[in-house]
Design a protein around this motif. Structure first.
Motif, PDB file in Angstrom:
ATOM      1  N   ASN A  55      38.469  99.309  -4.794  1.00 54.72           N
ATOM      2  CA  ASN A  55      39.643  98.474  -5.045  1.00 54.72           C
ATOM      3  C   ASN A  55      40.660  98.574  -3.911  1.00 54.72           C
ATOM      4  N   LYS A  56      40.802  99.758  -3.345  1.00 55.63           N
ATOM      5  CA  LYS A  56      41.768  99.944  -2.262  1.00 55.63           C
ATOM      6  C   LYS A  56      41.414  99.075  -1.058  1.00 55.63           C
ATOM      7  N   VAL A  57      40.141  99.067  -0.677  1.00 59.40           N
ATOM      8  CA  VAL A  57      39.701  98.255   0.461  1.00 59.40           C
ATOM      9  C   VAL A  57      39.881  96.768   0.154  1.00 59.40           C
ATOM     10  N   LEU A  58      39.474  96.342  -1.047  1.00 52.11           N
ATOM     11  CA  LEU A  58      39.573  94.928  -1.422  1.00 52.11           C
ATOM     12  C   LEU A  58      41.024  94.460  -1.483  1.00 52.11           C
ATOM     13  N   GLU A  59      41.903  95.268  -2.059  1.00 49.72           N
ATOM     14  CA  GLU A  59      43.296  94.865  -2.216  1.00 49.72           C
ATOM     15  C   GLU A  59      44.018  94.769  -0.871  1.00 49.72           C
ATOM     16  N   VAL A  60      43.720  95.705   0.037  1.00 52.42           N
ATOM     17  CA  VAL A  60      44.383  95.691   1.349  1.00 52.42           C
ATOM     18  C   VAL A  60      43.880  94.526   2.199  1.00 52.42           C
ATOM     19  N   GLU A  61      42.561  94.307   2.226  1.00 52.66           N
ATOM     20  CA  GLU A  61      41.996  93.320   3.147  1.00 52.66           C
ATOM     21  C   GLU A  61      41.905  91.897   2.587  1.00 52.66           C
ATOM     22  N   LEU A  62      41.752  91.750   1.258  1.00 56.52           N
ATOM     23  CA  LEU A  62      41.629  90.414   0.677  1.00 56.52           C
ATOM     24  C   LEU A  62      42.868  89.963  -0.086  1.00 56.52           C
ATOM     25  N   GLY A  63      43.571  90.895  -0.688  1.00 58.01           N
ATOM     26  CA  GLY A  63      44.683  90.540  -1.565  1.00 58.01           C
ATOM     27  C   GLY A  63      44.190  90.433  -3.003  1.00 58.01           C
ATOM     28  N   GLU A  64      45.053  90.752  -3.945  1.00 60.25           N
ATOM     29  CA  GLU A  64      44.656  90.833  -5.356  1.00 60.25           C
ATOM     30  C   GLU A  64      44.170  89.508  -5.936  1.00 60.25           C
ATOM     31  N   ALA A  65      44.620  88.394  -5.378  1.00 59.26           N
ATOM     32  CA  ALA A  65      44.288  87.081  -5.929  1.00 59.26           C
ATOM     33  C   ALA A  65      42.955  86.521  -5.430  1.00 59.26           C
ATOM     34  N   ASN A  66      42.182  87.275  -4.635  1.00 61.65           N
ATOM     35  CA  ASN A  66      40.963  86.730  -4.038  1.00 61.65           C
ATOM     36  C   ASN A  66      39.680  87.423  -4.482  1.00 61.65           C
ATOM     37  N   TYR A  67      39.734  88.260  -5.497  1.00 56.86           N
ATOM     38  CA  TYR A  67      38.526  88.939  -5.970  1.00 56.86           C
ATOM     39  C   TYR A  67      38.718  89.380  -7.423  1.00 56.86           C
ATOM     40  N   VAL A  68      37.595  89.676  -8.076  1.00 54.53           N
ATOM     41  CA  VAL A  68      37.599  90.336  -9.384  1.00 54.53           C
ATOM     42  C   VAL A  68      36.593  91.467  -9.298  1.00 54.53           C
ATOM     43  N   LEU A  69      37.058  92.695  -9.523  1.00 59.44           N
ATOM     44  CA  LEU A  69      36.196  93.882  -9.506  1.00 59.44           C
ATOM     45  C   LEU A  69      35.997  94.337 -10.947  1.00 59.44           C
ATOM     46  N   ARG A  70      34.750  94.594 -11.304  1.00 60.40           N
ATOM     47  CA  ARG A  70      34.443  95.016 -12.677  1.00 60.40           C
ATOM     48  C   ARG A  70      33.576  96.263 -12.639  1.00 60.40           C
ATOM     49  N   LEU A  71      34.026  97.333 -13.315  1.00 59.37           N
ATOM     50  CA  LEU A  71      33.242  98.554 -13.471  1.00 59.37           C
ATOM     51  C   LEU A  71      32.439  98.394 -14.755  1.00 59.37           C
ATOM     52  N   ILE A  72      31.108  98.439 -14.666  1.00 55.55           N
ATOM     53  CA  ILE A  72      30.265  98.082 -15.798  1.00 55.55           C
ATOM     54  C   ILE A  72      29.971  99.236 -16.760  1.00 55.55           C
ATOM     55  N   PRO A  73      29.470 100.400 -16.303  1.00 57.79           N
ATOM     56  CA  PRO A  73      29.100 101.433 -17.285  1.00 57.79           C
ATOM     57  C   PRO A  73      30.318 102.079 -17.931  1.00 57.79           C
ATOM     58  N   TYR A  74      30.180 102.433 -19.217  1.00 61.28           N
ATOM     59  CA  TYR A  74      31.233 103.129 -19.950  1.00 61.28           C
ATOM     60  C   TYR A  74      30.749 104.548 -20.223  1.00 61.28           C
ATOM     61  N   PRO A  75      31.551 105.567 -19.916  1.00 58.53           N
ATOM     62  CA  PRO A  75      31.099 106.945 -20.130  1.00 58.53           C
ATOM     63  C   PRO A  75      31.105 107.329 -21.612  1.00 58.53           C
ATOM     64  N   HIS A  76      29.913 107.453 -22.200  1.00 57.81           N
ATOM     65  CA  HIS A  76      29.761 107.820 -23.611  1.00 57.81           C
ATOM     66  C   HIS A  76      29.271 109.250 -23.799  1.00 57.81           C
ATOM     67  N   VAL A  77      28.470 109.735 -22.868  1.00 58.06           N
ATOM     68  CA  VAL A  77      27.766 110.999 -23.033  1.00 58.06           C
ATOM     69  C   VAL A  77      28.731 112.166 -22.804  1.00 58.06           C
ATOM     70  N   VAL A  78      28.784 113.088 -23.759  1.00 54.57           N
ATOM     71  CA  VAL A  78      29.642 114.264 -23.648  1.00 54.57           C
ATOM     72  C   VAL A  78      28.879 115.362 -22.915  1.00 54.57           C
ATOM     73  N   LEU A  79      29.436 115.839 -21.789  1.00 54.81           N
ATOM     74  CA  LEU A  79      28.817 116.926 -21.030  1.00 54.81           C
ATOM     75  C   LEU A  79      29.464 118.246 -21.429  1.00 54.81           C
ATOM     76  N   ARG A  80      28.616 119.269 -21.611  1.00 53.11           N
ATOM     77  CA  ARG A  80      29.097 120.593 -22.013  1.00 53.11           C
ATOM     78  C   ARG A  80      28.869 121.575 -20.876  1.00 53.11           C
ATOM     79  N   GLU A  81      29.705 122.614 -20.866  1.00 54.68           N
ATOM     80  CA  GLU A  81      29.577 123.627 -19.825  1.00 54.68           C
ATOM     81  C   GLU A  81      29.733 125.000 -20.455  1.00 54.68           C
TER      82      GLU A  81
END
Length: 164
Positions: A55-81
């Motif tokens: 997003n940082k690269v896209l916003e600086v070089e293209l501007g917020e009005a020239n792209y749509v970025l979508r993060l697809i996977p949702y973190p569901h799995v609980v990791l234990r340590e």
């Protein structure tokens, strides 16, 4: 085996990905996807780092009005340590692997081979900037990834998909 039954887990970590969709583009000619080559569990911290970097690269070089970025996977799995003591004399204090179920520490997304992680909708003239941003985002992930481009053609108000 990933463990997602949250009703049995106390103190589930919060999702740290702040936003899954960014940008406000209107004219979308192409979609660029960052795809993984192997099945993997990606932590929510790695997903957020990849999203912020792209997003940082896209916003600086293209501007917020020239792209749509979508993060697809949702973190569901609980990791234990199972935290171990690492000081002098820890071998006399810790129980080793006895009752080593572990405490929930973070969440992760399970992603199969060939699934997209991030997709960016933009115009064709901004292809080099989008590819640059996705390459930077892929460096934040623990798996080898590649970029796929798909051209969207508009005919009579309906999008026609054409893969490259």
């Amino acid at each position: 085996m990933p463990y997602t039954r949250k009703e049995y887990i106390s103190r589930i970590p919060q999702v740290r990905v702040s936003r899954f969709k960014l940008g406000k583009a209107e004219e979308l000619e192409a979609v660029f996807r960052l795809m993984v080559k192997k099945p993997v569990l990606i932590t929510q911290e790695a997903l957020e780092a990849a999203r912020v970097a792209a997003n940082k690269v896209l916003e600086v070089e293209l501007g917020e009005a020239n792209y749509v970025l979508r993060l697809i996977p949702y973190p569901h799995v609980v990791l234990r340590e199972h935290k171990m003591l690492t000081m002098a004399g820890a071998d006399r204090l810790s129980k080793g692997m006895k009752k080593a179920y572990g405490k929930p520490t973070t969440l992760a997304a399970k992603i199969e081979a060939g699934e997209p992680i991030i997709e960016v909708f933009s115009s064709l003239k901004s292809e080099t900037v989008v590819k640059k941003s996705l390459k930077i985002a892929s460096s934040k992930l623990p798996v080898e990834a590649f970029i796929e481009k798909e051209i969207l053609r508009r005919r009579g108000g309906v999008h026609e998909r054409e893969s490259e």
